[in-house]
Design a protein around this motif. Structure first.
Motif, PDB file in Angstrom:
ATOM      1  N   ASP A   1       6.281  10.828  -3.598  1.00 15.88           N
ATOM      2  CA  ASP A   1       5.909  11.399  -2.303  1.00 15.88           C
ATOM      3  C   ASP A   1       5.612  10.320  -1.267  1.00 15.88           C
ATOM      4  O   ASP A   1       5.459  10.622  -0.085  1.00 15.88           O
ATOM      5  CB  ASP A   1       4.693  12.318  -2.467  1.00 15.88           C
ATOM      6  N   GLU A   2       5.505   9.068  -1.707  1.00 15.77           N
ATOM      7  CA  GLU A   2       5.291   7.941  -0.818  1.00 15.77           C
ATOM      8  C   GLU A   2       5.807   6.687  -1.508  1.00 15.77           C
ATOM      9  O   GLU A   2       6.093   6.688  -2.702  1.00 15.77           O
ATOM     10  CB  GLU A   2       3.801   7.781  -0.462  1.00 15.77           C
ATOM     11  N   THR A   3       5.941   5.607  -0.746  1.00 10.38           N
ATOM     12  CA  THR A   3       6.395   4.344  -1.317  1.00 10.38           C
ATOM     13  C   THR A   3       5.704   3.190  -0.612  1.00 10.38           C
ATOM     14  O   THR A   3       5.333   3.292   0.560  1.00 10.38           O
ATOM     15  CB  THR A   3       7.924   4.182  -1.204  1.00 10.38           C
ATOM     16  N   GLU A   4       5.544   2.090  -1.346  1.00 13.01           N
ATOM     17  CA  GLU A   4       5.021   0.866  -0.752  1.00 13.01           C
ATOM     18  C   GLU A   4       6.086   0.186   0.100  1.00 13.01           C
ATOM     19  O   GLU A   4       5.774  -0.572   1.017  1.00 13.01           O
ATOM     20  CB  GLU A   4       4.579  -0.119  -1.849  1.00 13.01           C
ATOM     21  N   TRP A   5       7.348   0.464  -0.201  1.00 10.13           N
ATOM     22  CA  TRP A   5       8.459  -0.228   0.463  1.00 10.13           C
ATOM     23  C   TRP A   5       8.952   0.607   1.632  1.00 10.13           C
ATOM     24  O   TRP A   5      10.085   1.084   1.665  1.00 10.13           O
ATOM     25  CB  TRP A   5       9.561  -0.522  -0.550  1.00 10.13           C
ATOM     26  N   VAL A   6       8.062   0.745   2.615  1.00  7.41           N
ATOM     27  CA  VAL A   6       8.330   1.644   3.740  1.00  7.41           C
ATOM     28  C   VAL A   6       9.498   1.161   4.596  1.00  7.41           C
ATOM     29  O   VAL A   6      10.145   1.958   5.273  1.00  7.41           O
ATOM     30  CB  VAL A   6       7.063   1.805   4.617  1.00  7.41           C
ATOM     31  N   GLU A   7       9.783  -0.139   4.580  1.00 10.63           N
ATOM     32  CA  GLU A   7      10.885  -0.666   5.389  1.00 10.63           C
ATOM     33  C   GLU A   7      12.209  -0.021   4.999  1.00 10.63           C
ATOM     34  O   GLU A   7      13.055   0.239   5.862  1.00 10.63           O
ATOM     35  CB  GLU A   7      10.995  -2.188   5.217  1.00 10.63           C
TER      36      GLU A   7
ATOM     37  N   ILE B   1      18.548   6.651  -8.354  1.00 10.36           N
ATOM     38  CA  ILE B   1      17.478   7.651  -8.267  1.00 10.36           C
ATOM     39  C   ILE B   1      16.346   7.150  -9.154  1.00 10.36           C
ATOM     40  O   ILE B   1      16.540   6.960 -10.358  1.00 10.36           O
ATOM     41  CB  ILE B   1      17.952   9.042  -8.725  1.00 10.36           C
ATOM     42  N   THR B   2      15.158   6.936  -8.591  1.00  8.94           N
ATOM     43  CA  THR B   2      14.118   6.259  -9.359  1.00  8.94           C
ATOM     44  C   THR B   2      12.727   6.572  -8.834  1.00  8.94           C
ATOM     45  O   THR B   2      12.563   6.983  -7.679  1.00  8.94           O
ATOM     46  CB  THR B   2      14.354   4.732  -9.307  1.00  8.94           C
ATOM     47  N   ASP B   3      11.722   6.341  -9.678  1.00  6.83           N
ATOM     48  CA  ASP B   3      10.335   6.328  -9.209  1.00  6.83           C
ATOM     49  C   ASP B   3       9.741   4.928  -9.342  1.00  6.83           C
ATOM     50  O   ASP B   3       8.536   4.734  -9.209  1.00  6.83           O
ATOM     51  CB  ASP B   3       9.478   7.376  -9.934  1.00  6.83           C
ATOM     52  N   SER B   4      10.583   3.952  -9.595  1.00  9.72           N
ATOM     53  CA  SER B   4      10.163   2.561  -9.765  1.00  9.72           C
ATOM     54  C   SER B   4      10.130   1.831  -8.438  1.00  9.72           C
ATOM     55  O   SER B   4      11.106   1.868  -7.678  1.00  9.72           O
ATOM     56  CB  SER B   4      11.124   1.839 -10.711  1.00  9.72           C
ATOM     57  N   GLY B   5       9.034   1.155  -8.157  1.00  3.52           N
ATOM     58  CA  GLY B   5       8.962   0.344  -6.947  1.00  3.52           C
ATOM     59  C   GLY B   5       9.959  -0.796  -6.972  1.00  3.52           C
ATOM     60  O   GLY B   5      10.657  -1.061  -5.995  1.00  3.52           O
TER      61      GLY B   5
ATOM     62  N   ARG C   1       0.836  -1.195   0.000  1.00  3.18           N
ATOM     63  CA  ARG C   1       0.000   0.000   0.000  1.00  3.18           C
ATOM     64  C   ARG C   1       0.877   1.253   0.000  1.00  3.18           C
ATOM     65  O   ARG C   1       1.810   1.384   0.795  1.00  3.18           O
ATOM     66  CB  ARG C   1      -0.916   0.038   1.239  1.00  3.18           C
ATOM     67  N   SER C   2       0.545   2.184  -0.895  1.00  2.76           N
ATOM     68  CA  SER C   2       1.169   3.507  -0.875  1.00  2.76           C
ATOM     69  C   SER C   2       0.269   4.506  -0.158  1.00  2.76           C
ATOM     70  O   SER C   2       0.705   5.589   0.199  1.00  2.76           O
ATOM     71  CB  SER C   2       1.413   3.995  -2.302  1.00  2.76           C
ATOM     72  N   PHE C   3      -1.031   4.151   0.000  1.00  2.94           N
ATOM     73  CA  PHE C   3      -2.054   5.005   0.608  1.00  2.94           C
ATOM     74  C   PHE C   3      -2.255   6.283  -0.204  1.00  2.94           C
ATOM     75  O   PHE C   3      -2.609   7.325   0.327  1.00  2.94           O
ATOM     76  CB  PHE C   3      -1.720   5.308   2.075  1.00  2.94           C
ATOM     77  N   ASN C   4      -2.045   6.159  -1.499  1.00  2.00           N
ATOM     78  CA  ASN C   4      -2.291   7.250  -2.443  1.00  2.00           C
ATOM     79  C   ASN C   4      -3.261   6.750  -3.502  1.00  2.00           C
ATOM     80  O   ASN C   4      -2.868   6.077  -4.460  1.00  2.00           O
ATOM     81  CB  ASN C   4      -0.988   7.707  -3.085  1.00  2.00           C
ATOM     82  N   MET C   5      -4.542   7.071  -3.344  1.00  2.00           N
ATOM     83  CA  MET C   5      -5.560   6.563  -4.245  1.00  2.00           C
ATOM     84  C   MET C   5      -5.572   7.275  -5.601  1.00  2.00           C
ATOM     85  O   MET C   5      -6.359   6.930  -6.476  1.00  2.00           O
ATOM     86  CB  MET C   5      -6.934   6.661  -3.586  1.00  2.00           C
ATOM     87  N   LYS C   6      -4.683   8.247  -5.788  1.00  2.00           N
ATOM     88  CA  LYS C   6      -4.546   8.848  -7.110  1.00  2.00           C
ATOM     89  C   LYS C   6      -3.680   7.989  -8.026  1.00  2.00           C
ATOM     90  O   LYS C   6      -3.636   8.210  -9.227  1.00  2.00           O
ATOM     91  CB  LYS C   6      -3.934  10.248  -6.982  1.00  2.00           C
ATOM     92  N   MET C   7      -2.981   7.036  -7.441  1.00  2.00           N
ATOM     93  CA  MET C   7      -2.143   6.132  -8.231  1.00  2.00           C
ATOM     94  C   MET C   7      -2.988   5.005  -8.800  1.00  2.00           C
ATOM     95  O   MET C   7      -3.655   4.284  -8.055  1.00  2.00           O
ATOM     96  CB  MET C   7      -1.045   5.515  -7.362  1.00  2.00           C
ATOM     97  N   PRO C   8      -2.991   4.800 -10.126  1.00  2.00           N
ATOM     98  CA  PRO C   8      -3.714   3.659 -10.699  1.00  2.00           C
ATOM     99  C   PRO C   8      -3.256   2.335 -10.093  1.00  2.00           C
ATOM    100  O   PRO C   8      -4.060   1.420  -9.899  1.00  2.00           O
ATOM    101  CB  PRO C   8      -3.366   3.735 -12.191  1.00  2.00           C
TER     102      PRO C   8
END
Length: 375
Positions: free
Chosen positions: A316-322, A294-298, A130-137
């Motif tokens: 601004d957020e990531t699923e890989w919070v660890e 430097i990336t925007d790729s999960g 979860r990124s908790f960003n519902m604007k992301m498809p």
């Protein structure tokens, strides 16, 4: 038992390579044909460029797709709808026991929906993110896919906890009474792939040598997410930052065809190496040699960690919070000044990837064992 695997995007090819190899190993160990797992691969065509698709099947020895749908270059609704229609036709013909989907793309959601409407069990690899960003498809795709999956294969403890907060029960035995789903922490199949293919990548890769790159003296960058590429202001801020960084250290950016087209339309001036997309072996060698990512790729956030590289994430957020919590990854968004500050803070950081954060390279084996046990 028959499994239909639905994939269509570059990260899914990497994940599927690991699981398909584990399926083959399982089958080789079976005493008779009644316990063999038959895999039927459906390629939706979501990524269709030679360097984004075909090269992965050849290099990584993924079994060739049994079906290639060639659905791409249309909007989200049209793409998902066409995939859903075609995948349903295939499932009616193949009559599988399970449909296996990966990650969070339109191909993921279409495969899961087609299966569930035909009462075929769904296995979601990389569940619970979860990124908790519902604007992301991608966030919409992963939430909906999790909700209708029968076996949810989570890469981390955080992913399991996300599902628990959403109402999934995860008792010791595994079976959830409220959702009827089996939630498993399996580890990350991308780590399986990284560990396996890194042992042979140096003999297969050519790009680092062609570019004359010096190990530890360049930045590896990727930019492809719609939140960055579809917003001219964000995209130009990122380009400005990379141009500035290139004055300090060489920047190498394998460029998605769609991103290249947008940059051309914007009239962007690139003072760094913007190269064509590369295959997986070349990407591994670029990762091995890079000072920082430097990336925007999960996926690349994790792969940077697998190879001990610090990462600046252009989101601004990531699923890989660890990774953020450990200090191995920093969120910089798309503001030039913030990206530059993050680069300065992270470029000399040492990353230790031996803690088993994403498992120990056995995720694919554990997923296949779960499938075999679920017959």
């Amino acid at each position: 038992m028959k499994i239909v695997t639905v994939l269509g995007a570059r990260p899914q090819f990497v994940k599927a390579a690991a699981v398909s190899r584990a399926i083959a190993a399982h089958n080789a160990a079976q005493p008779d044909s009644t316990t063999v797992l038959q895999e039927v691969i459906v390629h939706t065509g979501q990524h269709f460029d030679e360097n984004m698709s075909d090269i992965f099947f050849r290099e990584m020895e993924i079994p060739p797709p049994h079906y290639h749908l060639a659905i791409n270059s249309v909007g989200h609704g049209a793409m998902t709808g066409r995939m859903l229609e075609k995948i349903e036709e295939i499932l009616l013909e193949e009559k599988p026991d399970f449909v296996l989907v990966y990650g969070d793309t339109n191909s993921t959601l279409a495969g899961a929906l087609a299966a569930k409407k035909l009462h075929i069990k769904v296995v979601h690899v990389e569940a619970g993110l979860r990124s908790f960003n519902m604007k992301m498809p991608e966030e919409i795709n992963r939430i909906l896919t999790d909700r209708i999956s029968d076996i949810l294969c989570c890469p981390t403890d955080t992913a399991v906890q996300n599902l628990i907060r959403e109402g999934f029960e995860v008792p010791a035995g595994g079976k959830s009474s409220s959702k009827g789903a089996l939630v498993l922490k399996t580890g990350d199949v991308m780590q399986d792939a990284a560990l396996y293919y890194s042992t042979i990548s140096s003999g297969m890769a050519v790009v680092s040598q062609q570019l004359g790159l010096v190990s530890g003296q360049f930045v590896l960058c990727t930019v492809h997410r719609a939140e960055n590429t579809d917003d001219p202001h964000r995209l130009m801020e990122i380009v400005e930052a990379l141009n500035e960084i290139s004055l300090q250290m060489r920047v190498v950016l394998p460029l998605h065809p769609r991103t290249r087209k947008i940059l051309t339309q914007c009239g962007a001036r690139l003072n760094f190496d913007a190269i064509d997309p590369v295959g997986y072996f070349d990407m591994i060698e670029l990762l091995k040699g890079a000072r920082i990512v430097i990336t925007d790729s999960g996926g690349l956030q994790k792969e940077a960690y697998f190879f001990g590289k610090p990462c600046v994430t252009l989101r601004d957020e990531t699923e890989w919070v660890e990774l953020v919590q450990q200090g191995d990854n920093v969120l910089a968004g798309a503001r030039c000044t913030v990206i530059l500050a993050a680069f300065s803070a992270m470029k000399d950081k040492m990353v230790n990837a031996k803690g088993g954060l994403y498992g120990h390279g056995a995720a694919s084996r554990d997923i296949v064992r779960a499938l075999a046990a679920a017959v």
